[in-house]
Design an enzyme around this catalytic site. Structure first.
Site: not given
Length: 389
Positions: A173, A127-128, A130, A223
């Site tokens: 984000d 959910l970001s 950061s 990633y």
């Protein structure tokens, strides 16, 4: 829930520093309705800010020294804002240091400050938190010292801070955390940063996140590998079709024609990206026309692509989506975020939420011996000043 968080944060500030904060900032987490793994492939994404936030309280310290306290971690650190910033082993502090570093690099003038913060954004759930930390902190410094940084630039500086920490994230984000609007999704052009809002009228549906409560260690290496495979793929496409400048110019046919000159994995990654870019466009049309069930079907298709073509799902996430797909009241479900764990985002007809939560939780525990975490979310506003009046 946010009122409780705001009161807790401001009371802690007053108790610690003996005065009311000069600025209080609310910075949200985000969801992404559709458009996964294409922010770094010149695609479009469709995120929204949510009603789970980090609350910050600030004051000027009237010195060069700054004290930052993370209430939830029962941890704090001090920095001298005139010193150069360096990474440390205490990871959460690096996001703050990264923002200060970017401000210094860009020659903004500011002094010391005191800051405390607390959050109800679940950490590690995709959910970001950061981005909310970077952008909320930067928003507060911007307000405290009248730096006149525009909202889009707050997002870009936040992204640069995260790059400095060592995470090569796209812009989505930070952008959605800063630019969100209640009951709106943002279609962001990740190539130009142009954006537009679309109504997210989920009046008959609930947005529920099912957190798999797992995080497989493949995440970072996979990633980076996917990014490399996509870069290899678009280079092959450009070489064979000179008129194409990025994935957004591609049709599925372009990729299919080049299957024999791509490795199997590069082919699958490119096919997913081209299809996903198109799904974002179709999702916007569905929202504009109030066709939430069409949007939901696109979400199911995205999950299938992430699982089989982009290969970033896992047994736990696939089980959640496969189970929910059989439920008539669930109109859409997919993994959200980088993959290999984290959350699924789900659209469920109102009135059926509790039964589905209970059923899925039991089946998930039977399958994996893991407790499912569940978050009800609503689409909210982006980072903002809190005014108690």
């Amino acid at each position: 829930m946010n009122d409780i968080l705001i009161k807790k944060t401001t009371a802690f500030f007053k108790e610690t520093f003996g005065a009311e904060p000069q600025k209080v900032v609310l910075s949200p987490g985000r969801i992404n309705i559709i458009g996964e793994h294409i922010d770094y492939n010149d695609g479009y994404v469709l995120p929204a800010a949510i009603d789970k936030i980090i609350c910050f309280a600030f004051e000027k310290s009237n010195s060069d020294t700054s004290r930052i306290i993370a209430i939830d971690l029962d941890d704090e650190f001090e920095i001298d804002v005139t010193d150069s910033m360096e990474l440390t082993d205490n990871v959460w502090t690096n996001y703050i240091r990264g923002v200060v570093n970017q401000l210094k690099i860009n020659d903004f003038e500011f002094e010391g400050f005191n800051c405390v913060f607390s959050s109800n954004i679940p950490v590690g759930s995709g959910l970001s938190s950061s981005a909310a930390l970077e952008c909320g902190f930067l928003f507060g410094i911007n307000e405290l010292f009248n730096l006149n940084i525009k909202p889009v630039d707050i997002a870009l500086i936040g992204q640069s801070a995260e790059h400095w920490v060592g995470i090569n994230c796209g812009i989505m984000d930070q952008f959605s955390s800063v630019m969100g609007l209640e009951n709106k999704v943002i279609k962001i052009d990740c190539k130009t940063l142009e954006f537009e809002y679309h109504n997210a009228d989920f009046i008959d549906y609930s947005l529920i996140l099912f957190d798999s409560n797992v995080k497989h260690s493949l995440m970072t290496s996979a990633y980076n590998e996917r990014r490399e495979q996509c870069e290899e793929g678009i280079a092959i496409i450009k070489n064979n079709f000179p008129e194409i400048t990025s994935f957004r110019d591609c049709k599925e046919q372009h990729v299919l024609e080049l299957q024999k000159v791509m490795s199997a994995n590069v082919f699958k990654r490119c096919l997913f990206v081209v299809k996903e870019i198109n799904r974002v466009k179709l999702a916007c049309e569905a929202l504009d026309n109030g066709k939430i069930e069409v949007l939901g079907q696109l979400m199911f298709e995205t999950h299938e692509g992430l699982s089989t073509d982009y290969e970033v799902s896992c047994a736990e996430l696939d089980m959640i989506v496969d189970t929910l797909k059989k439920e008539e009241a669930v109109v859409g479900s997919r993994l959200m975020g980088g993959g290999f764990g984290g959350c699924t985002i789900n659209l469920i007809k109102k009135g059926h939420e509790e039964g589905i939560k209970k059923k899925l939780s039991a089946l998930y525990f039977d399958a994996f011996g893991i407790e499912l975490k569940i978050y009800d979310v609503k689409i909210g506003n982006g980072t903002s000043l809190y005014n108690n009046n």
